[in-house]
Write a protein that holds these residues in place. Sequence first.
Motif, mmCIF file in Angstrom:
data_model
loop_
_atom_site.group_PDB
_atom_site.id
_atom_site.type_symbol
_atom_site.label_atom_id
_atom_site.label_comp_id
_atom_site.label_asym_id
_atom_site.label_seq_id
_atom_site.Cartn_x
_atom_site.Cartn_y
_atom_site.Cartn_z
ATOM 1 N N ASP A 162 1.023 -0.743 0.031
ATOM 2 C CA ASP A 162 0.194 0.040 -0.134
ATOM 3 C C ASP A 162 0.490 1.362 -0.122
ATOM 4 O O ASP A 162 1.532 1.338 0.661
ATOM 5 N N GLU A 163 0.082 2.116 -0.784
ATOM 6 C CA GLU A 163 1.249 3.402 -0.818
ATOM 7 C C GLU A 163 0.517 3.629 0.156
ATOM 8 O O GLU A 163 -0.050 3.959 0.714
ATOM 9 N N LYS A 164 1.128 5.112 0.964
ATOM 10 C CA LYS A 164 1.016 6.473 2.198
ATOM 11 C C LYS A 164 -0.086 7.091 1.845
ATOM 12 O O LYS A 164 -0.734 7.364 3.135
ATOM 13 N N ASP A 165 -1.112 7.118 0.775
ATOM 14 C CA ASP A 165 -1.778 8.137 1.054
ATOM 15 C C ASP A 165 -3.381 6.773 0.480
ATOM 16 O O ASP A 165 -4.162 7.287 0.265
ATOM 17 N N GLY A 166 -2.699 5.296 0.815
ATOM 18 C CA GLY A 166 -4.016 4.936 0.183
ATOM 19 C C GLY A 166 -3.617 4.240 -0.964
ATOM 20 O O GLY A 166 -5.353 3.362 -1.022
ATOM 21 N N LYS A 167 -3.002 4.830 -1.705
ATOM 22 C CA LYS A 167 -3.589 4.641 -2.804
ATOM 23 C C LYS A 167 -3.404 2.584 -3.387
ATOM 24 O O LYS A 167 -2.004 1.995 -2.301
ATOM 25 N N LYS A 168 -3.652 2.239 -3.438
ATOM 26 C CA LYS A 168 -3.200 0.999 -4.313
ATOM 27 C C LYS A 168 -2.640 0.784 -5.512
ATOM 28 O O LYS A 168 -4.109 0.992 -6.788
ATOM 29 N N MET A 169 -1.881 0.463 -5.430
ATOM 30 C CA MET A 169 -0.978 -0.095 -6.737
ATOM 31 C C MET A 169 -1.578 -1.297 -7.498
ATOM 32 O O MET A 169 -1.260 -2.285 -6.380
ATOM 33 N N LEU A 170 -0.820 -1.463 -8.778
ATOM 34 C CA LEU A 170 -1.322 -2.964 -9.317
ATOM 35 C C LEU A 170 -0.581 -3.215 -10.212
ATOM 36 O O LEU A 170 -0.457 -2.081 -10.990
ATOM 37 N N LEU A 171 -0.523 -4.570 -10.384
ATOM 38 C CA LEU A 171 -0.172 -4.888 -12.060
ATOM 39 C C LEU A 171 -1.920 -4.500 -13.085
ATOM 40 O O LEU A 171 -2.309 -5.504 -12.544
ATOM 41 N N ARG A 172 -1.887 -3.713 -14.234
ATOM 42 C CA ARG A 172 -2.772 -3.771 -14.502
ATOM 43 C C ARG A 172 -3.368 -4.625 -15.502
ATOM 44 O O ARG A 172 -1.901 -6.254 -15.774
ATOM 45 N N THR A 173 -4.293 -5.737 -15.079
ATOM 46 C CA THR A 173 -5.382 -6.903 -15.313
ATOM 47 C C THR A 173 -5.564 -7.221 -17.162
ATOM 48 O O THR A 173 -6.391 -7.974 -17.052
ATOM 49 N N HIS A 174 -5.785 -5.643 -16.904
ATOM 50 C CA HIS A 174 -5.959 -5.477 -18.316
ATOM 51 C C HIS A 174 -5.735 -4.647 -19.258
ATOM 52 O O HIS A 174 -5.308 -3.437 -17.857
ATOM 53 N N THR A 175 -6.225 -4.602 -20.685
ATOM 54 C CA THR A 175 -5.845 -3.454 -20.903
ATOM 55 C C THR A 175 -7.056 -2.067 -21.047
ATOM 56 O O THR A 175 -6.911 -0.461 -21.218
ATOM 57 N N SER A 176 -7.695 -2.378 -20.300
ATOM 58 C CA SER A 176 -9.403 -1.210 -20.394
ATOM 59 C C SER A 176 -9.126 0.195 -19.131
ATOM 60 O O SER A 176 -9.368 1.163 -20.110
ATOM 61 N N PRO A 177 -7.673 0.178 -18.408
ATOM 62 C CA PRO A 177 -7.567 1.560 -18.170
ATOM 63 C C PRO A 177 -7.317 2.237 -18.534
ATOM 64 O O PRO A 177 -7.292 3.477 -18.913
ATOM 65 N N VAL A 178 -6.435 2.044 -19.880
ATOM 66 C CA VAL A 178 -6.193 3.072 -20.714
ATOM 67 C C VAL A 178 -7.452 3.426 -22.167
ATOM 68 O O VAL A 178 -7.404 5.077 -22.134
ATOM 69 N N GLN A 179 -8.269 2.710 -21.605
ATOM 70 C CA GLN A 179 -9.854 3.748 -21.988
ATOM 71 C C GLN A 179 -10.171 4.181 -21.065
ATOM 72 O O GLN A 179 -10.320 5.925 -21.524
ATOM 73 N N ILE A 180 -10.054 4.806 -20.087
ATOM 74 C CA ILE A 180 -9.958 5.555 -18.885
ATOM 75 C C ILE A 180 -9.141 6.771 -19.262
ATOM 76 O O ILE A 180 -9.631 7.915 -19.665
#
Length: 363
Positions: A162-180
């Motif tokens: 976990d990041e200090k600011d509570g952000k959860k970082m991960l290895l992307r599970t699909h390419t769909s975040p590129v849509q966003i």
Amino acid sequence: MSIDVEQLQSDLMAEIATADLDALEAIRVKALGKQGAITGLLKTLGGMSPEERQVQGPAIQGLRAAVADAIAARKAALEAEALDAKLATEKLDMTLPVSTGPQGSVHPVSQVMDELAEIFADLGFAVATGPEIEDDWHNFTALNIPETHPARAMHDTFYFPDEKDGKKMLLRTHTSPVQIRTMMNQSPPIRIIAPGRTYRSDSDATHTPMFHQVEGLVIDRGIHMGHLKWTLETFVKAYFERDDIVLRLRPSFFPFTEPSAEVDVGFTWVKGRRVIGGDPAAGNGGWMEILGSGMVHPKVIAACGLDPEEWQGFAFGCGIDRLAMLKYGMDDLRAFFDGDLRWLRHYGFAALDVPTLSGGVGA
Ligand code: PHE
């Protein structure tokens, strides 16, 4: 003491004028070396009266410079002559085959990515990219994937601490975040594909922890399922280079599309192998799932700051490794990432002679 500087100079000059390279070196030693005649003359300057030195000094220095220059000029001329002679007699055989060193090859995944970029470029799609290390907002939340969705579970997704600011970082599970990311950074109309690496905690003959997907996204006014179907049909026909491709859209579910459709492609049995193409209705084949798709969910469009009343679109996601296997006939996905040179030499593509779709495979 009488030194005939002029006589010495004319003698040396005459010798230099006819000397070959070996003789030239002997003359240099004899005149300018440690024990040389001119060096000896320079040494006599110390014992001269100031008046005498004033006359002899410049004369001897002049002699030394003239002889040194003459030797250098003769040497250069002899060397140039030798080179000319060599060039006149030596021949290069330009017809000899060039021996090339070891050559690499283009990995089938890179090859397929190039083919996809080329096919979709013809349809007006740009290539977009995004980070492989994502936050859970882009990978899940903005895509309308609820907190409780199983895809978010630790045993499916690779999380970072976990990041200090509570952000959860991960290895992307699909390419769909590129849509966003694309919808947040560009204004519609949008037409992109996003090829790249994706990661899931999975490993067997058809799953590797790292694999490749290509995402497609269109956002515009008045977009409907008909546009999706036509685009996919055009893409699959171009990719497999066959006109007899039959697609089947099966109703499905993804949190980020509504309605959603899984897309199957018809295959035909040829000598015990499935070959993409042909209509399964003919009885000698079946259906193979190749991608997930649907109309972008209004909640996803709104999460990106766009008005879903005004903007609609479709999206699809497709495994690149599987596309490569189906087109080029590999059986085991794991071999893609083993780095076995024998496999790469067999399935790789020549770097400077890549068969492009416009040129035709094997052209
Ligand atoms: N992201 C989905 C997956 O990884 C595929 C998909 C993309 C489905 C876009 C619909 C629209 O399975």
